[in-house]
Design a protein around this motif. Structure first.
Motif, short mmCIF file in Angstrom:
data_model
loop_
_atom_site.label_atom_id
_atom_site.label_comp_id
_atom_site.label_asym_id
_atom_site.label_seq_id
_atom_site.Cartn_x
_atom_site.Cartn_y
_atom_site.Cartn_z
N LEU A 1 0.83 -1.20 0.00
CA LEU A 1 0.00 0.00 0.00
C LEU A 1 0.87 1.26 0.00
CD1 LEU A 1 -2.65 -1.05 2.67
CD2 LEU A 1 -3.14 -0.54 0.26
N PRO A 2 0.41 2.33 -0.65
CA PRO A 2 1.18 3.58 -0.67
C PRO A 2 0.92 4.43 0.58
CG PRO A 2 -0.76 3.82 -2.02
CD PRO A 2 -0.78 2.40 -1.50
N ASP B 1 -3.96 9.94 9.36
CA ASP B 1 -3.63 9.86 7.93
C ASP B 1 -4.30 8.67 7.25
OD1 ASP B 1 -1.66 12.05 7.92
OD2 ASP B 1 -0.47 10.69 9.17
N VAL B 2 -4.35 7.55 7.98
CA VAL B 2 -4.85 6.28 7.44
C VAL B 2 -5.77 5.65 8.47
CG1 VAL B 2 -4.18 3.97 6.64
CG2 VAL B 2 -2.69 5.93 6.15
N ILE C 1 -8.27 11.53 4.05
CA ILE C 1 -7.80 10.39 4.83
C ILE C 1 -7.93 9.12 3.99
CG2 ILE C 1 -10.02 9.89 5.95
CD1 ILE C 1 -8.25 9.33 8.52
N LEU C 2 -6.96 8.24 4.08
CA LEU C 2 -7.01 6.98 3.34
C LEU C 2 -7.80 5.96 4.14
CD1 LEU C 2 -3.42 6.76 1.86
CD2 LEU C 2 -5.54 7.41 0.71
N LYS C 3 -8.80 5.38 3.50
CA LYS C 3 -9.71 4.42 4.14
C LYS C 3 -9.44 3.04 3.55
CE LYS C 3 -12.74 7.22 2.56
NZ LYS C 3 -11.85 8.29 2.11
N LEU D 1 -14.52 3.16 0.58
CA LEU D 1 -13.12 2.84 0.83
C LEU D 1 -12.24 3.37 -0.30
CD1 LEU D 1 -13.65 -0.96 1.70
CD2 LEU D 1 -13.24 0.90 3.34
N ASN D 2 -10.96 3.59 0.01
CA ASN D 2 -9.97 3.83 -1.03
C ASN D 2 -9.35 2.52 -1.50
OD1 ASN D 2 -9.50 6.39 1.06
ND2 ASN D 2 -9.63 6.94 -1.11
N TYR D 3 -9.19 1.59 -0.55
CA TYR D 3 -8.58 0.29 -0.83
C TYR D 3 -9.28 -0.77 0.00
CZ TYR D 3 -4.64 3.36 -2.01
OH TYR D 3 -3.85 4.35 -2.52
#
Length: 188
Positions: free
Chosen positions: A38-39, A118-119, A152-154, A176-178
Protein backbone atom coordinates in the motif's frame (compact mmCIF):
# COMPACT_ATOMS: atom_id res chain seq x y z
CA UNK A 1 -31.98 -12.05 -4.41
CA UNK A 2 -30.74 -8.45 -4.21
CA UNK A 3 -27.51 -8.05 -2.34
CA UNK A 4 -28.72 -5.67 0.35
CA UNK A 5 -26.69 -4.72 3.38
CA UNK A 6 -28.89 -6.88 5.64
CA UNK A 7 -28.49 -9.98 3.45
CA UNK A 8 -24.75 -9.41 3.09
CA UNK A 9 -24.22 -9.00 6.84
CA UNK A 10 -25.58 -12.50 7.38
CA UNK A 11 -23.84 -14.02 4.35
CA UNK A 12 -20.36 -12.66 5.07
CA UNK A 13 -20.51 -13.35 8.81
CA UNK A 14 -21.44 -16.96 8.04
CA UNK A 15 -18.63 -17.19 5.46
CA UNK A 16 -16.11 -15.92 8.02
CA UNK A 17 -17.33 -18.21 10.79
CA UNK A 18 -16.94 -21.35 8.67
CA UNK A 19 -13.27 -20.58 7.99
CA UNK A 20 -11.05 -22.64 10.26
CA UNK A 21 -8.93 -20.75 12.83
CA UNK A 22 -5.83 -21.83 10.89
CA UNK A 23 -7.17 -20.44 7.61
CA UNK A 24 -8.16 -17.18 9.32
CA UNK A 25 -4.67 -16.77 10.82
CA UNK A 26 -2.87 -17.62 7.57
CA UNK A 27 -5.17 -15.28 5.64
CA UNK A 28 -4.68 -12.50 8.21
CA UNK A 29 -0.91 -12.82 7.81
CA UNK A 30 -1.28 -12.74 4.00
CA UNK A 31 -3.42 -9.59 4.30
CA UNK A 32 -0.70 -7.93 6.41
CA UNK A 33 1.89 -8.87 3.79
CA UNK A 34 -0.29 -7.32 1.07
CA UNK A 35 -0.49 -4.15 3.21
CA UNK A 36 3.24 -3.72 2.64
CA UNK A 37 2.37 -2.84 -0.99
CA UNK A 38 0.00 0.00 0.00
CA UNK A 39 1.18 3.58 -0.67
CA UNK A 40 0.83 4.53 3.00
CA UNK A 41 4.21 4.04 4.60
CA UNK A 42 5.20 7.74 4.45
CA UNK A 43 2.34 8.64 6.79
CA UNK A 44 2.56 8.90 10.58
CA UNK A 45 -0.87 8.38 12.21
CA UNK A 46 -2.67 5.07 11.63
CA UNK A 47 -6.07 4.21 13.11
CA UNK A 48 -6.32 0.42 13.47
CA UNK A 49 -9.24 -1.65 14.77
CA UNK A 50 -8.64 -4.67 16.97
CA UNK A 51 -10.59 -7.79 15.93
CA UNK A 52 -13.76 -9.14 17.47
CA UNK A 53 -12.72 -12.76 17.92
CA UNK A 54 -16.22 -14.20 18.16
CA UNK A 55 -17.07 -12.60 14.81
CA UNK A 56 -13.97 -14.11 13.16
CA UNK A 57 -12.62 -10.74 12.01
CA UNK A 58 -9.25 -10.34 10.31
CA UNK A 59 -6.54 -10.60 12.96
CA UNK A 60 -4.99 -7.15 12.79
CA UNK A 61 -2.12 -8.01 15.16
CA UNK A 62 0.04 -8.66 12.07
CA UNK A 63 -0.70 -5.17 10.70
CA UNK A 64 -0.07 -3.77 14.18
CA UNK A 65 3.37 -5.42 14.18
CA UNK A 66 4.17 -3.87 10.77
CA UNK A 67 3.20 -0.42 12.05
CA UNK A 68 5.23 -0.83 15.23
CA UNK A 69 8.26 -2.01 13.27
CA UNK A 70 8.09 1.21 11.23
CA UNK A 71 7.70 3.33 14.36
CA UNK A 72 4.27 4.67 13.34
CA UNK A 73 1.81 6.33 15.70
CA UNK A 74 -0.93 3.74 16.19
CA UNK A 75 -4.34 4.90 17.28
CA UNK A 76 -7.06 2.52 18.47
CA UNK A 77 -10.81 3.14 18.40
CA UNK A 78 -12.82 3.37 21.60
CA UNK A 79 -16.63 3.41 21.56
CA UNK A 80 -18.01 6.23 23.71
CA UNK A 81 -21.26 6.14 25.70
CA UNK A 82 -22.99 8.06 22.87
CA UNK A 83 -21.82 5.41 20.35
CA UNK A 84 -19.29 7.77 18.76
CA UNK A 85 -15.67 6.68 18.32
CA UNK A 86 -12.67 8.21 20.05
CA UNK A 87 -9.11 7.67 18.87
CA UNK A 88 -6.71 6.62 21.62
CA UNK A 89 -2.95 6.58 21.08
CA UNK A 90 -1.45 3.14 21.69
CA UNK A 91 1.41 3.33 24.21
CA UNK A 92 3.33 0.80 26.28
CA UNK A 93 0.92 1.37 29.15
CA UNK A 94 -2.33 1.02 27.15
CA UNK A 95 -4.65 -1.52 28.77
CA UNK A 96 -7.00 -3.27 26.33
CA UNK A 97 -10.45 -4.35 27.54
CA UNK A 98 -13.56 -5.68 25.75
CA UNK A 99 -16.64 -3.46 25.58
CA UNK A 100 -20.28 -4.59 25.60
CA UNK A 101 -20.05 -5.66 21.92
CA UNK A 102 -16.88 -7.70 22.65
CA UNK A 103 -14.78 -5.13 20.78
CA UNK A 104 -11.25 -4.90 22.20
CA UNK A 105 -10.47 -1.26 22.93
CA UNK A 106 -8.23 0.89 25.14
CA UNK A 107 -9.57 1.38 28.64
CA UNK A 108 -8.29 4.97 28.62
CA UNK A 109 -5.43 6.98 27.19
CA UNK A 110 -4.34 9.95 25.16
CA UNK A 111 -7.07 11.07 22.77
CA UNK A 112 -5.93 11.96 19.26
CA UNK A 113 -8.10 14.28 17.19
CA UNK A 114 -9.47 12.61 14.03
CA UNK A 115 -7.97 15.42 11.95
CA UNK A 116 -4.48 14.16 12.85
CA UNK A 117 -5.11 10.74 11.32
CA UNK A 118 -3.63 9.86 7.93
CA UNK A 119 -4.85 6.28 7.44
CA UNK A 120 -7.76 4.36 8.93
CA UNK A 121 -8.18 0.60 8.71
CA UNK A 122 -11.91 -0.10 8.74
CA UNK A 123 -13.60 -3.31 9.84
CA UNK A 124 -16.17 -4.69 7.44
CA UNK A 125 -18.26 -7.72 6.65
CA UNK A 126 -18.44 -7.28 2.88
CA UNK A 127 -17.76 -4.74 0.16
CA UNK A 128 -18.40 -4.20 -3.53
CA UNK A 129 -16.40 -3.29 -6.63
CA UNK A 130 -17.21 0.40 -6.06
CA UNK A 131 -15.63 0.52 -2.57
CA UNK A 132 -18.93 0.49 -0.69
CA UNK A 133 -18.76 -1.52 2.52
CA UNK A 134 -21.13 -3.36 4.78
CA UNK A 135 -20.38 -3.10 8.48
CA UNK A 136 -22.43 -4.24 11.44
CA UNK A 137 -25.00 -1.50 10.90
CA UNK A 138 -24.25 0.81 13.83
CA UNK A 139 -22.69 3.54 11.65
CA UNK A 140 -19.66 3.98 13.94
CA UNK A 141 -17.17 4.39 11.10
CA UNK A 142 -19.36 6.43 8.73
CA UNK A 143 -19.93 8.95 11.54
CA UNK A 144 -16.28 8.85 12.62
CA UNK A 145 -14.93 9.38 9.10
CA UNK A 146 -16.97 12.58 8.72
CA UNK A 147 -14.80 14.11 11.46
CA UNK A 148 -11.54 13.14 9.70
CA UNK A 149 -9.74 15.16 7.06
CA UNK A 150 -11.30 14.72 3.60
CA UNK A 151 -8.22 13.02 2.12
CA UNK A 152 -7.80 10.39 4.83
CA UNK A 153 -7.01 6.98 3.34
CA UNK A 154 -9.71 4.42 4.14
CA UNK A 155 -8.61 0.80 3.97
CA UNK A 156 -10.80 -2.25 4.42
CA UNK A 157 -9.44 -5.69 5.29
CA UNK A 158 -11.31 -8.77 4.07
CA UNK A 159 -10.80 -12.50 3.68
CA UNK A 160 -13.02 -12.37 0.57
CA UNK A 161 -13.28 -10.77 -2.84
CA UNK A 162 -15.88 -8.03 -3.47
CA UNK A 163 -19.38 -8.62 -4.69
CA UNK A 164 -20.43 -6.69 -7.80
CA UNK A 165 -22.79 -4.17 -6.18
CA UNK A 166 -24.37 -3.60 -2.78
CA UNK A 167 -27.97 -2.41 -3.01
CA UNK A 168 -29.28 0.14 -0.53
CA UNK A 169 -26.19 2.35 -0.28
CA UNK A 170 -27.08 5.69 1.33
CA UNK A 171 -25.56 9.09 0.56
CA UNK A 172 -23.97 9.19 4.04
CA UNK A 173 -22.13 5.89 3.46
CA UNK A 174 -18.42 6.58 2.95
CA UNK A 175 -16.51 4.48 0.43
CA UNK A 176 -13.12 2.84 0.83
CA UNK A 177 -9.97 3.83 -1.03
CA UNK A 178 -8.58 0.29 -0.83
CA UNK A 179 -9.57 -3.14 0.36
CA UNK A 180 -6.85 -5.66 1.10
CA UNK A 181 -7.45 -9.41 0.74
CA UNK A 182 -4.99 -12.28 1.13
CA UNK A 183 -4.45 -12.33 -2.66
CA UNK A 184 -4.57 -8.68 -3.75
CA UNK A 185 -5.32 -5.04 -3.11
CA UNK A 186 -8.50 -3.59 -4.61
CA UNK A 187 -8.27 0.11 -5.57
CA UNK A 188 -11.40 2.28 -5.69
Amino acid sequence: MKETKENLRTLFLEKRLILSPTVREESSLAIANQCLKLPVWGFEYFHLFLPITKKAEVNTSFVLTLLQARDKNIVLPKVNSDDSLSSILLTDSTKIIKNKWEIPEPERGITITPLMLDVVFIPLLGYDTFGNRVGYGKGFYDDFLKSCKPNILKIGLSFFEPIRKIHGIRPEDITLNYCVTPERIHYF
